[in-house]
Design a protein around this motif. Structure first.
Motif, PDB file in Angstrom:
ATOM      1  N   GLU A  71       0.592  -0.709  -0.044  1.00  0.00           N
ATOM      2  CA  GLU A  71       0.170   0.080  -0.300  1.00  0.00           C
ATOM      3  C   GLU A  71       0.786   1.149   0.304  1.00  0.00           C
ATOM      4  O   GLU A  71       1.768   1.584   0.764  1.00  0.00           O
ATOM      5  N   SER A  72       0.579   1.607  -0.436  1.00  0.00           N
ATOM      6  CA  SER A  72       1.281   3.371  -0.731  1.00  0.00           C
ATOM      7  C   SER A  72      -0.126   4.723  -0.521  1.00  0.00           C
ATOM      8  O   SER A  72      -1.280   4.316  -0.636  1.00  0.00           O
ATOM      9  N   ILE A  73       0.364   5.867   0.055  1.00  0.00           N
ATOM     10  CA  ILE A  73      -0.327   6.515  -0.176  1.00  0.00           C
ATOM     11  C   ILE A  73      -0.623   7.933  -1.454  1.00  0.00           C
ATOM     12  O   ILE A  73       0.508   7.417  -1.266  1.00  0.00           O
ATOM     13  N   GLU A  74      -1.156   7.270  -1.821  1.00  0.00           N
ATOM     14  CA  GLU A  74      -1.857   8.595  -3.471  1.00  0.00           C
ATOM     15  C   GLU A  74      -1.859   9.757  -3.113  1.00  0.00           C
ATOM     16  O   GLU A  74      -1.465  10.795  -3.466  1.00  0.00           O
ATOM     17  N   SER A  75      -3.209  10.331  -1.985  1.00  0.00           N
ATOM     18  CA  SER A  75      -3.188  11.859  -1.980  1.00  0.00           C
ATOM     19  C   SER A  75      -3.488  11.894  -0.140  1.00  0.00           C
ATOM     20  O   SER A  75      -4.583  10.843  -0.100  1.00  0.00           O
ATOM     21  N   TYR A  85      -5.354   5.240  -0.338  1.00  0.00           N
ATOM     22  CA  TYR A  85      -4.586   4.536  -0.508  1.00  0.00           C
ATOM     23  C   TYR A  85      -4.408   3.396  -1.542  1.00  0.00           C
ATOM     24  O   TYR A  85      -5.613   3.738  -2.252  1.00  0.00           O
ATOM     25  N   LYS A  86      -3.296   3.249  -2.842  1.00  0.00           N
ATOM     26  CA  LYS A  86      -3.688   2.832  -4.203  1.00  0.00           C
ATOM     27  C   LYS A  86      -3.010   1.390  -2.674  1.00  0.00           C
ATOM     28  O   LYS A  86      -2.369   1.533  -2.086  1.00  0.00           O
ATOM     29  N   LEU A  87      -3.739   0.335  -3.054  1.00  0.00           N
ATOM     30  CA  LEU A  87      -3.165  -1.172  -2.844  1.00  0.00           C
ATOM     31  C   LEU A  87      -2.812  -1.927  -4.224  1.00  0.00           C
ATOM     32  O   LEU A  87      -3.417  -1.655  -4.977  1.00  0.00           O
ATOM     33  N   PHE A  88      -1.851  -2.375  -4.339  1.00  0.00           N
ATOM     34  CA  PHE A  88      -1.646  -3.642  -4.870  1.00  0.00           C
ATOM     35  C   PHE A  88      -0.618  -4.429  -4.604  1.00  0.00           C
ATOM     36  O   PHE A  88      -0.444  -4.421  -3.569  1.00  0.00           O
ATOM     37  N   SER A  89      -0.405  -5.401  -5.637  1.00  0.00           N
ATOM     38  CA  SER A  89       0.590  -6.805  -5.235  1.00  0.00           C
ATOM     39  C   SER A  89       0.205  -7.452  -4.596  1.00  0.00           C
ATOM     40  O   SER A  89      -0.985  -7.390  -4.554  1.00  0.00           O
ATOM     41  N   GLY A  90       1.146  -8.872  -4.224  1.00  0.00           N
ATOM     42  CA  GLY A  90       0.431  -9.853  -3.168  1.00  0.00           C
ATOM     43  C   GLY A  90      -1.293  -9.957  -3.999  1.00  0.00           C
ATOM     44  O   GLY A  90      -1.328 -10.378  -4.687  1.00  0.00           O
ATOM     45  N   ASP A  91      -2.118 -10.580  -2.663  1.00  0.00           N
ATOM     46  CA  ASP A  91      -3.805 -10.810  -3.454  1.00  0.00           C
ATOM     47  C   ASP A  91      -4.304  -9.929  -3.829  1.00  0.00           C
ATOM     48  O   ASP A  91      -4.636 -10.695  -4.472  1.00  0.00           O
ATOM     49  N   ILE A  92      -4.503  -8.871  -3.880  1.00  0.00           N
ATOM     50  CA  ILE A  92      -4.415  -7.445  -4.926  1.00  0.00           C
ATOM     51  C   ILE A  92      -4.341  -7.464  -6.366  1.00  0.00           C
ATOM     52  O   ILE A  92      -5.390  -8.507  -7.145  1.00  0.00           O
ATOM     53  N   ASP A  93      -3.617  -7.900  -6.572  1.00  0.00           N
ATOM     54  CA  ASP A  93      -2.991  -8.364  -8.702  1.00  0.00           C
ATOM     55  C   ASP A  93      -3.729  -9.565  -8.315  1.00  0.00           C
ATOM     56  O   ASP A  93      -3.416  -9.955 -10.023  1.00  0.00           O
ATOM     57  N   HIS A  94      -4.226 -10.478  -8.109  1.00  0.00           N
ATOM     58  CA  HIS A  94      -3.822 -12.131  -8.612  1.00  0.00           C
ATOM     59  C   HIS A  94      -5.851 -11.913  -8.805  1.00  0.00           C
ATOM     60  O   HIS A  94      -6.552 -12.295 -10.484  1.00  0.00           O
ATOM     61  N   LYS A  95      -6.423 -10.758  -8.237  1.00  0.00           N
ATOM     62  CA  LYS A  95      -7.834 -10.838  -9.337  1.00  0.00           C
ATOM     63  C   LYS A  95      -8.169  -8.814  -9.370  1.00  0.00           C
ATOM     64  O   LYS A  95      -9.398  -8.604 -10.580  1.00  0.00           O
ATOM     65  N   THR A 102     -10.356   4.646  -0.575  1.00  0.00           N
ATOM     66  CA  THR A 102     -11.000   6.273   0.096  1.00  0.00           C
ATOM     67  C   THR A 102     -11.187   6.611   0.947  1.00  0.00           C
ATOM     68  O   THR A 102     -12.027   6.027   1.632  1.00  0.00           O
ATOM     69  N   PHE A 103     -10.337   6.876   2.349  1.00  0.00           N
ATOM     70  CA  PHE A 103     -11.161   7.542   4.147  1.00  0.00           C
ATOM     71  C   PHE A 103     -11.078   8.442   4.112  1.00  0.00           C
ATOM     72  O   PHE A 103     -10.247   9.712   3.662  1.00  0.00           O
ATOM     73  N   GLN A 104     -12.487   8.820   4.710  1.00  0.00           N
ATOM     74  CA  GLN A 104     -12.789  10.607   4.921  1.00  0.00           C
ATOM     75  C   GLN A 104     -14.110  10.619   6.053  1.00  0.00           C
ATOM     76  O   GLN A 104     -14.473   9.701   6.706  1.00  0.00           O
TER      77      GLN A 104
END
Length: 152
Positions: A71-75, A85-95, A102-104
């Motif tokens: 995960e990394s912060i996008e803005s 937050y951008k989520l990537f790699s691991g199990d995310i990339d399989h689907k 986005t959290f508010q």
């Protein structure tokens, strides 16, 4: 049928929007200690937990299964108490080709706050279900974290 979509949910909480935003903007590494759905997190790349170039490694439970991602912060929008937050790699990339949270934190007039979560995604194939398990995960984590923030 479109492979891209958004799911939004709002959860009423007792702690203030300022407390919520402070936790996610400056103390994200504590989340692993506040809910049993997050098993661990560590810095994968970078030295500061809250910098846009920092990458964190997360292990958590979705749909009863241990799951991992980076995960990394996008803005960050301090005025509107919003973080993407951008989520990537691991199990995310399989689907998913694209996956963002986005959290508010939004103050209620009568005290407390609403926590608004938006999950934006693009599935790799039609056979991949939309990420409803993440909405359940966010609800559970939000309730667990609220209990902690009320004590703080």
């Amino acid at each position: 049928m479109s492979l891209a979509g958004k799911i939004t949910t709002e959860i009423g909480v007792h702690a203030t929007a300022a407390k919520w935003f402070n936790l996610f903007a400056t103390q994200l590494h504590h989340v692993q200690n506040l809910t049993d759905r997050v098993h661990g997190t560590k810095l994968h790349q970078g030295e500061d937990w809250h910098h846009n170039e920092t990458v964190k490694h997360w292990t958590y439970t979705i749909d009863g299964k241990a799951t991992t991602c980076l995960e990394s912060i996008e803005s960050i929008d301090e005025q509107n108490k919003t973080i993407t937050y951008k989520l990537f790699s691991g199990d995310i990339d399989h689907k998913y080709k694209k996956f963002k949270f986005t959290f508010q934190a939004i103050d209620k007039d009568q005290g407390g706050a609403f926590i608004k979560w938006t999950v934006e995604y693009e599935r790799l194939a039609e056979e991949v279900d939309p990420p409803y398990g993440y909405i359940e995960y966010l609800h559970k984590c939000t309730k667990d974290i609220d209990v902690h923030l009320l004590k703080a």
